[in-house]
Design an enzyme around this catalytic site. Structure first.
Site, short mmCIF file in Angstrom:
data_model
loop_
_atom_site.label_atom_id
_atom_site.label_comp_id
_atom_site.label_asym_id
_atom_site.label_seq_id
_atom_site.Cartn_x
_atom_site.Cartn_y
_atom_site.Cartn_z
CE LYS A 37 -31.88 45.49 -12.72
NZ LYS A 37 -32.95 44.52 -12.46
CD GLU A 44 -41.43 45.07 -12.01
OE1 GLU A 44 -40.74 46.07 -11.82
OE2 GLU A 44 -41.14 43.96 -11.52
CD1 TRP A 99 -35.93 57.31 -14.72
CD2 TRP A 99 -35.99 58.22 -12.68
NE1 TRP A 99 -37.05 56.85 -14.08
CE2 TRP A 99 -37.12 57.39 -12.83
CE3 TRP A 99 -35.82 58.90 -11.47
CZ2 TRP A 99 -38.06 57.22 -11.83
CZ3 TRP A 99 -36.76 58.74 -10.46
CH2 TRP A 99 -37.87 57.89 -10.66
CG HIS A 115 -61.44 39.36 6.60
ND1 HIS A 115 -62.34 39.21 7.64
CD2 HIS A 115 -60.68 38.24 6.57
CE1 HIS A 115 -62.11 38.04 8.23
NE2 HIS A 115 -61.12 37.44 7.60
NE ARG A 171 -27.71 53.20 -13.77
CZ ARG A 171 -27.28 52.69 -12.62
NH1 ARG A 171 -26.70 51.51 -12.62
NH2 ARG A 171 -27.42 53.33 -11.49
CD GLU A 202 -40.93 39.46 -7.53
OE1 GLU A 202 -41.21 40.44 -6.81
OE2 GLU A 202 -40.17 39.53 -8.51
CE LYS A 246 -40.57 41.23 -11.77
NZ LYS A 246 -40.00 41.28 -10.46
CG ASN A 261 -25.62 59.36 -12.05
OD1 ASN A 261 -26.01 60.04 -12.99
ND2 ASN A 261 -25.19 58.11 -12.20
N GLY A 262 -27.52 61.57 -8.64
CA GLY A 262 -27.78 61.79 -7.21
C GLY A 262 -28.64 63.01 -7.00
CB CYS A 296 -28.88 59.64 -13.50
SG CYS A 296 -30.28 60.69 -13.13
C1 F6R Z 1 -39.00 44.90 -9.44
C2 F6R Z 1 -37.70 45.44 -9.04
C3 F6R Z 1 -37.68 46.39 -7.91
C4 F6R Z 1 -36.41 46.17 -7.07
C5 F6R Z 1 -36.30 47.27 -6.00
C6 F6R Z 1 -35.08 47.07 -5.14
O1 F6R Z 1 -38.85 44.01 -10.49
O2 F6R Z 1 -36.69 45.14 -9.61
O3 F6R Z 1 -38.82 46.32 -7.12
O4 F6R Z 1 -36.47 44.91 -6.47
O5 F6R Z 1 -36.22 48.52 -6.62
O6 F6R Z 1 -33.92 47.09 -5.90
P1 F6R Z 1 -32.57 46.49 -5.37
O7 F6R Z 1 -32.75 45.02 -5.23
O8 F6R Z 1 -31.55 46.85 -6.40
O9 F6R Z 1 -32.32 47.14 -4.04
#
Ligand code: F6R
Length: 607
Positions: free
Chosen positions: A602, A487, A75, A503, A27, A480, A484, A101-102, A2
């Site tokens: 985000k 997502e 959100w 395994h 976000r 990683e 990527k 927010n929260g 949010c």
């Molecule tokens: C993936 C991504 C998320 C963040 C995770 C932690 O591309 O961005 O997996 O890495 O939500 O977020 P932060 O780094 O803001 O704590």
């Protein structure tokens, strides 16, 4: 997740609120709304879906007169993403409108209590209890009503509030959710994220937990949780507006991938001084290093994978055992930490709920805490004993790229810095420093030497599943790389330690099954090569990522991606780059909303 904006001044509020909400779109959200006050009348407009719908509904704000207002992107957590559940919410008497927010953890009990007293609820949200509490406690003084309301709430909240009895004023309240005040000339603002403020002002004040603020056109007053007025310092935001704009790129993600050489340079270069790595931020920690018996790295998502990559350099250079733990697990694991433990917390946003909780849990058990954070003044930065900023600049795409590489770069630097203080660095110190300083150039080369990625994306974008394999540092990069891909392209992608295939997972390898094999670590290259041969002989199509002069890979790979030669201990910061580009172009082929992937936010400020 949010987002909140608030404005009071001499101009019409609605267009400014809509513009602020657009800046917060990155976000992640599924509904949006604004409340604007004109004299003593509050009008609320809400929509499901995109801000564009809200712009259409309000004729870009021109149908909603008034110079004071609040706005929100939601959100959904409690209740579906509907117009009823979207914020702002109004009190039954129409006096108050709020955005939040929260999460209010005790909302069910409060809701029952308020219903018993006759308050009517219009939504399924936890937020709505707040606006009814405000109405209940209001006796002609908004600040008093806010204090009484805040005393009843458990959980996290950043609140924006307007009251029709006080035209021209907006209120902001913070508890465990970010809220920043923006100081204008004839106007004042608040927002949950500086990106919504920088087009209007660079002068900001960060609210702390328990504080609230009363803003009018020409004044900002801040109060603590007892209602006493306090004075806080103003911070100047240094990055410019373009940093939060696309600058000619079709997506923020591509722009941020391309920014990585510069971002990593900004992270590393100022900290290499006098022939060593110097962290001024860590002055008091360094003398304590000889007493550290264990390092725990904790984080979520990509930041956790950055920890997986950094573990190798820390362990091998410092000779201290390193555990990497998911913050959502660590917080409930009764972690065995004491004053001999150094907890390293990694977070781009600095607002990830699980990461904050894990940090607090370990700190309360005596661990020394060091945060690696991008967003200045964020909750993680404030809660840790020591904070190292990554200086990546604003990251707008939901999928992190430069946030991740700069986190990895800081871990490499910490490894060298700690090892140096522990007198563990041998004759290769100069070589290690040279590699660090070369990383921006090597990342640029990794971008430049793979022009075939858009074509490869055309070949692989229809795959049902993609397997990423690698060993050691290559495995960390595979984790990683697969995330990527998942997502942003919505393809099923899994990372496996290459030695684990036999395994169980190898049962999934069939004709034409794509396997992305990472071979950038010469110390275990031969082993990974045998795993490639194993999957090839079961029909797999192998796309190998390796360094340029690796001749051994040619006979076994169907397609190739390259990185320049780089010390394997520091290779993840470079080898992740072609994988980010591959995910980007596969997502583009699949027509995905790359900067705002479905269901993702985000900054994950809820558990
Ligand atoms: C993936 C991504 C998320 C963040 C995770 C932690 O591309 O961005 O997996 O890495 O939500 O977020 P932060 O780094 O803001 O704590």
């Amino acid at each position: 997740m949010c987002g909140i904006v608030g404005f009071t001044g001499t101009q019409d509020a609605a267009p400014i609120l809509l513009d602020g909400l657009k800046k917060l779109e990155y976000r992640g959200y599924d509904s949006a709304g604004i409340a604007v006050m004109d004299q003593k009348t509050i009008s609320v407009n809400k929509v499901r879906g995109r801000i564009a719908n809200l712009c259409e509904k309000t004729d870009n704000g021109s149908s909603v007169p008034g110079t004071t207002g609040i706005g929100h992107t939601r959100w959904a957590t409690h209740g579906a993403p509907t117009e009823e559940n979207a914020h702002p919410h109004l009190s039954n008497d129409g006096r108050f409108a709020i955005v939040h927010n929260g999460i209010i953890e005790n909302y069910l009990a409060l809701r029952d209590e308020l219903i018993r007293e006759g308050y009517q609820f219009q939504s399924e949200t936890d937020t709505e209890v707040i606006v009814h509490l405000l109405e209940r406690y209001y006796r002609g003084n908004v600040r008093e009503a806010l204090l009484k309301t805040a005393n009843r709430l458990r959980g996290s909240y950043a609140l924006g509030v307007i009251c029709s009895e006080e035209p021209g004023k907006i209120y902001a309240v913070r508890e465990a959710s970010p809220l920043i005040l923006g100081i204008g000339i004839d106007d004042n603002y608040f927002a949950s994220d500086v990106t919504a403020l920088v087009a209007h002002t660079r002068n900001v004040i960060y609210l702390e937990d328990g504080e609230f603020a009363e803003l009018s056109q020409r004044s900002i007053r801040i109060f603590d949780c007892t209602g006493a007025e306090i004075h806080k310092k103003t911070t100047r935001i240094l990055w410019d507006v373009q940093a939060a704009e696309k600058g000619g790129y079709p997506h923020f993600m591509l722009k941020e991938i391309m920014e990585q050489p510069g971002a990593v340079r900004a992270t590393i270069a100022p900290r290499i001084k006098n022939g060593t790595v110097e962290f001024e931020e860590l002055g008091a920690l360094l003398p304590e290093l000889p007493g550290i018996r264990k390092i725990i790295i904790t984080a979520c998502g990509s930041a956790y994978y950055a920890g997986c990559a950094g573990k190798y350099a820390l362990e091998q250079l410092c000779h201290i055992p390193v555990e990497v733990a998911l913050a959502s697990e660590l917080r409930y694991a009764n972690p065995l930490t004491d004053e001999h433990t150094l907890l390293i917390v990694i977070s781009q946003s600095g607002e990830t709920a699980d990461t904050i909780a894990a940090l607090k849990e370990c700190k309360s058990r005596g661990a020394k805490t060091l945060a690696i954070v991008n967003v200045v003044g964020s909750s993680v930065a404030k809660s840790a004993d020591y904070t190292v900023y990554t200086w990546a600049g604003p990251e707008i795409a939901v999928a992190t790229t430069k946030g991740y590489t700069t986190q990895v770069a800081v871990l490499y630097m910490l490894a060298i810095c700690f090892a140096d203080h522990l007198c563990q660095l041998g004759n290769d110190k100069e070589e290690r420093l040279d590699t660090l300083l070369a990383l921006p150039r090597l990342i640029q080369q990794a971008i430049d030497m793979n022009p075939s990625i858009p074509e490869l994306a055309k070949k692989y974008h229809k795959s049902k599943a993609l397997f990423f394999i690698g060993r050691n540092t290559d495995y960390a990069s595979a984790l990683e790389g697969a995330l990527k891909m998942k997502e942003i392209s919505y393809l099923h992608a899994e990372a496996y330690a290459a030695g684990e295939l036999k395994h169980g997972t190898i049962a999934l390898i069939d004709d034409h099954q794509p396997v992305i094999a990472l071979c950038c670590n010469p110390s275990i290259m031969e082993k990974t090569l045998s795993n490639i041969v194993e999957v090839k002989s079961r029909g797999a199509e192998v796309l190998a990522l390796t360094f340029r002069d690796n001749q051994k890979i040619l006979p076994v790979a169907d397609d190739l991606l390259f990185i320049p030669n780089v010390d394997a201990l520091f290779s993840t910061a470079v080898e992740i780059v072609p994988l980010q580009l591959l995910a980007y172009y596969v997502a583009k082929e699949n027509g995905c909303d790359i900067d705002k992937p479905k269901n993702l936010a985000k900054s994950v400020t809820v558990e």
